[in-house]
Design a protein around this motif. Structure first.
Motif, mmCIF file in Angstrom:
data_model
loop_
_atom_site.group_PDB
_atom_site.id
_atom_site.type_symbol
_atom_site.label_atom_id
_atom_site.label_comp_id
_atom_site.label_asym_id
_atom_site.label_seq_id
_atom_site.Cartn_x
_atom_site.Cartn_y
_atom_site.Cartn_z
ATOM 1 N N ASN A 132 0.821 -1.215 0.000
ATOM 2 C CA ASN A 132 0.000 0.000 0.000
ATOM 3 C C ASN A 132 0.856 1.268 0.000
ATOM 4 O O ASN A 132 0.528 2.249 -0.680
ATOM 5 C CB ASN A 132 -0.935 -0.005 1.211
ATOM 6 C CG ASN A 132 -2.149 -0.891 0.997
ATOM 7 O OD1 ASN A 132 -3.129 -0.487 0.390
ATOM 8 N ND2 ASN A 132 -2.075 -2.123 1.484
ATOM 9 N N TYR A 133 1.945 1.245 0.754
ATOM 10 C CA TYR A 133 2.839 2.404 0.773
ATOM 11 C C TYR A 133 3.482 2.587 -0.607
ATOM 12 O O TYR A 133 3.608 3.711 -1.107
ATOM 13 C CB TYR A 133 3.912 2.221 1.840
ATOM 14 C CG TYR A 133 4.871 3.380 1.937
ATOM 15 C CD1 TYR A 133 4.411 4.665 2.236
ATOM 16 C CD2 TYR A 133 6.237 3.196 1.726
ATOM 17 C CE1 TYR A 133 5.288 5.738 2.314
ATOM 18 C CE2 TYR A 133 7.119 4.262 1.801
ATOM 19 C CZ TYR A 133 6.639 5.533 2.099
ATOM 20 O OH TYR A 133 7.509 6.597 2.170
ATOM 21 N N ASN A 160 -8.163 0.256 -8.568
ATOM 22 C CA ASN A 160 -7.696 1.412 -9.346
ATOM 23 C C ASN A 160 -7.058 0.977 -10.670
ATOM 24 O O ASN A 160 -5.885 1.275 -10.926
ATOM 25 C CB ASN A 160 -6.655 2.196 -8.538
ATOM 26 C CG ASN A 160 -7.138 2.556 -7.149
ATOM 27 O OD1 ASN A 160 -7.899 3.492 -6.987
ATOM 28 N ND2 ASN A 160 -6.680 1.815 -6.139
ATOM 29 N N SER A 163 -5.027 3.391 -13.032
ATOM 30 C CA SER A 163 -3.726 3.904 -12.598
ATOM 31 C C SER A 163 -2.561 3.123 -13.195
ATOM 32 O O SER A 163 -1.434 3.623 -13.246
ATOM 33 C CB SER A 163 -3.625 3.863 -11.064
ATOM 34 O OG SER A 163 -4.599 4.686 -10.469
ATOM 35 N N TRP A 222 2.169 1.703 -3.430
ATOM 36 C CA TRP A 222 1.127 2.210 -4.335
ATOM 37 C C TRP A 222 0.958 3.719 -4.171
ATOM 38 O O TRP A 222 0.780 4.439 -5.155
ATOM 39 C CB TRP A 222 -0.189 1.491 -4.064
ATOM 40 C CG TRP A 222 -1.270 1.842 -5.050
ATOM 41 C CD1 TRP A 222 -2.111 2.920 -5.002
ATOM 42 C CD2 TRP A 222 -1.606 1.134 -6.246
ATOM 43 N NE1 TRP A 222 -2.956 2.922 -6.085
ATOM 44 C CE2 TRP A 222 -2.666 1.834 -6.863
ATOM 45 C CE3 TRP A 222 -1.122 -0.027 -6.843
ATOM 46 C CZ2 TRP A 222 -3.248 1.406 -8.056
ATOM 47 C CZ3 TRP A 222 -1.700 -0.456 -8.031
ATOM 48 C CH2 TRP A 222 -2.750 0.259 -8.630
ATOM 49 N N GLU A 223 1.022 4.190 -2.919
ATOM 50 C CA GLU A 223 0.901 5.626 -2.675
ATOM 51 C C GLU A 223 2.061 6.389 -3.311
ATOM 52 O O GLU A 223 1.885 7.488 -3.842
ATOM 53 C CB GLU A 223 0.859 5.900 -1.169
ATOM 54 C CG GLU A 223 -0.425 5.418 -0.502
ATOM 55 C CD GLU A 223 -0.387 5.607 1.004
ATOM 56 O OE1 GLU A 223 0.577 6.244 1.492
ATOM 57 O OE2 GLU A 223 -1.304 5.119 1.690
ATOM 58 N N LEU A 224 3.252 5.790 -3.251
ATOM 59 C CA LEU A 224 4.419 6.420 -3.867
ATOM 60 C C LEU A 224 4.343 6.353 -5.385
ATOM 61 O O LEU A 224 4.552 7.346 -6.084
ATOM 62 C CB LEU A 224 5.703 5.727 -3.397
ATOM 63 C CG LEU A 224 6.162 5.989 -1.972
ATOM 64 C CD1 LEU A 224 7.378 5.118 -1.660
ATOM 65 C CD2 LEU A 224 6.515 7.466 -1.783
ATOM 66 N N SER A 225 4.043 5.146 -5.884
ATOM 67 C CA SER A 225 4.001 4.919 -7.324
ATOM 68 C C SER A 225 3.293 3.596 -7.614
ATOM 69 O O SER A 225 3.810 2.532 -7.254
ATOM 70 C CB SER A 225 5.418 4.868 -7.898
ATOM 71 O OG SER A 225 5.406 4.347 -9.217
#
Length: 217
Positions: free
Chosen positions: A14-15, A48, A51, A17-20
């Motif tokens: 998840n982290y 998503n 994305s 995904w938040e970054l890239s």
């Protein structure tokens, strides 16, 4: 060996995904033995899909045997996905995935985008894909490809003729695609004319003679 807990792996996904999102979808390829990471990437992509639709490899997390069988709504995103390799496209016509109109249409779009010179390398797989194509997409593609290139047409005819029967004596017709192949061969031959037709007749008369000799031997 990495000793992260399942929760830690999910947090990492998840982290990332938040970054890239690109980083997140490639992590499972880096840590292939981590099922938790793969499942979390699958969940994130299904939530998503837009994305990562520009990343061919990300389709592996959208299109799974389970998502195809369940006909999940997110599967519709496949129609705008970046084109994948012919190998992956052809796998949608195999025992790995249930038949589905969306995966079939996407696979055919990928194959139609390939030059004739590339398709030549996949003729055996294309012909065998007929076994897993109850909706007729592969049949239509083969007829289209044969009309696109004389070389493709002749190579397809060669391969289809050799797959009508299980045995060299031509007594055991393939119960799944034998009749279908005969019908398609006839259809392709109808569209041959001039020098292409003459070449076909000479080529397959020779093929018939060789086959007869093999049977006698």
């Amino acid at each position: 060996r990495h000793s992260f807990t399942e929760k830690q792996w999910r947090d990492i996904a998840n982290y990332s995904w938040e970054l890239s999102p690109t980083l997140a979808v490639y992590l499972p390829f880096r840590f292939r033995n981590c099922e938790t990471l793969r499942k979390e990437a699958t969940r994130l992509v299904s939530i998503n899909p837009d994305s990562v639709s520009h990343i061919p490899e990300a389709i592996n997390f959208l299109v799974t045997a389970t998502s195809v069988e369940m006909d999940v709504p997110e599967l519709s995103h496949i129609m705008t996905w970046e084109k994948v390799s012919p190998v992956l496209a052809l796998s949608y016509f195999s025992r790995l995935y249930p038949p589905h109109p969306l995966t079939a249409q996407f696979a055919i779009r990928v194959l139609r985008a390939q030059p004739s010179e590339v398709l030549l390398f996949y003729i055996p797989q294309i012909v065998q894909a007929l076994r897993y194509d109850p909706m007729g997409y592969v049949s239509e593609f083969i007829l289209w490809a044969a009309g696109k290139s004389q070389l493709l047409a002749h190579q397809l005819l060669w391969n289809m003729k050799t797959n009508i029967y299980h045995d060299e004596e031509a007594t055991m017709k393939d119960e799944f695609i034998g009749t279908k192949l005969e019908e398609m061969i006839e259809e392709i031959c109808k569209n041959l004319s001039g020098s292409a037709l003459s070449f076909y007749k000479r080529e397959f008369e020779f093929f018939g003679e060789i086959t007869n000799i093999s049977g006698i031997i």
